[in-house]
Design an enzyme around this catalytic site. Sequence first.
Site, PDB file in Angstrom:
ATOM      1  N   SER A  86      11.086  -5.252 -38.995  1.00 46.37           N
ATOM      2  CA  SER A  86      12.355  -5.331 -39.733  1.00 46.37           C
ATOM      3  C   SER A  86      12.981  -6.523 -40.367  1.00 46.37           C
ATOM      4  O   SER A  86      13.952  -6.619 -40.983  1.00 46.37           O
ATOM      5  CB  SER A  86      13.432  -4.679 -38.976  1.00 46.37           C
ATOM      6  N   ARG A 311      21.290 -10.041 -39.660  1.00 45.49           N
ATOM      7  CA  ARG A 311      22.146 -10.085 -38.346  1.00 45.49           C
ATOM      8  C   ARG A 311      22.808 -11.576 -38.048  1.00 45.49           C
ATOM      9  O   ARG A 311      22.586 -12.304 -38.524  1.00 45.49           O
ATOM     10  CB  ARG A 311      21.163  -9.646 -37.130  1.00 45.49           C
ATOM     11  N   THR A 325      16.007  -9.449 -36.333  1.00 45.49           N
ATOM     12  CA  THR A 325      15.087  -8.862 -35.242  1.00 45.49           C
ATOM     13  C   THR A 325      13.868  -7.930 -35.812  1.00 45.49           C
ATOM     14  O   THR A 325      14.248  -7.458 -36.930  1.00 45.49           O
ATOM     15  CB  THR A 325      15.530  -8.302 -34.206  1.00 45.49           C
ATOM     16  N   GLY A 326      12.755  -8.113 -35.651  1.00 48.30           N
ATOM     17  CA  GLY A 326      11.709  -6.994 -36.077  1.00 48.30           C
ATOM     18  C   GLY A 326      10.939  -6.222 -34.960  1.00 48.30           C
ATOM     19  O   GLY A 326      10.685  -6.983 -33.985  1.00 48.30           O
TER      20      GLY A 326
END
Length: 402
Positions: A86, A311, A325-326
């Site tokens: 993501s 974020r 974040t992913g």
Amino acid sequence: MRIRAIGVVLAGVTLATLATPSHAAALAAPNIEAVRAVQRQAMAQGAPGALTLIDDQATYYGVASGKANTATGARMDTGRRFRIGSVTKTFSTVVLMQLVSEGLVDLDAPANTYLPTPLPSASITVRHLLSHRSGLFDYTNDMFYSTVPGFEAVRNKTFSFQELINKSTAYPLTMTPGSGYSYSNTNFVVIGQIIERLTGKSVAEQYRQRIFEPLNLTNTSYVHPLTDIAGSASRGYLRPDDTTLPLVDSTEQTVSWAQSAGAIISNAEDLNTFFSALLSGALLPQSALRQMTTMVPVNADGSQSYGLGLRARKLSCGVTVYGHTGTVQGYYTWAFGTSDGSRTMTSMANTSNNGTVNATLGGTLEATFCGTAPTAASLRTAAAADGGFREDIAPDVVRGRR
């Protein structure tokens, strides 16, 4: 931070060349021992390996631990490529915000204005999509209800944007558009469709022309629907729901189930360059960057917030960092920077479906931006659980000024 001369052209206007910025605030030095402790803890909790690369103006630090490939025993190193999940959403947002700056998109217009097939509510705006406030059901909730079987069912499939959107709109909206925050991959699949419809080009081409090439991100690619990761890559390992079963190598896949919501491949150095350029103003006009970084809290204490495809985390030392974040099968990624982009950090652990590892990996933020030392207890725990991993902890890579 890597300093490059970067001229990005939007609507015939060349933005200011990226120059060496000052720190957003006086920061403590990165705590490399704390980074190492976080990585050891993540491996003790099930990650085969982990890496962290910190870019602090013209000095950078790297720590790599464990295995990049459990079959061959190849060690992790900070140059490995991986699937960023993501974090792709921030790249998609930059492309969309460039289109806004070019006068092609109105953030507060109904998203249906730009779509070939309308969404179920005309009240959903482009801004709602970018901020996860549309109420569109996240189709991945069904797709990966059973983690490994769900993954194997789509590993080699190719979807269109509309097929994925239809999986979402088969369900009612989860809330009134604009009334709250509800993270959904569907939002950024719709963003991808908007980008392609407005430009007449693929999102792959838009990423390349607008971000990858201007920033010289030579380790970053969008290869959908190809399945390989070129060059020196870390394998990704998916944990089954039955944790007594072995990890599943999930490296090769189309990631067609995510596309503009999560299918970019990169490495830590390129991600640090990207976030430094974004936050320092090299990719967008200041008005557009302000829109992205206007944050709304998404948790009770306000320490976590979301803007437009971005974020924010308020850390224990009072510093707020921005990034994303992913999570994609086999990989967890944290990529963040200070508000001016003068210090950036990317961490990756090569596993997923293990929330404990993901939460632990987030500890690299405190170590990087606050210089927070690990407690004696946490060091003892990490060391005791280290087992056979200790010999695979690479020494710090503290490279000189660029």
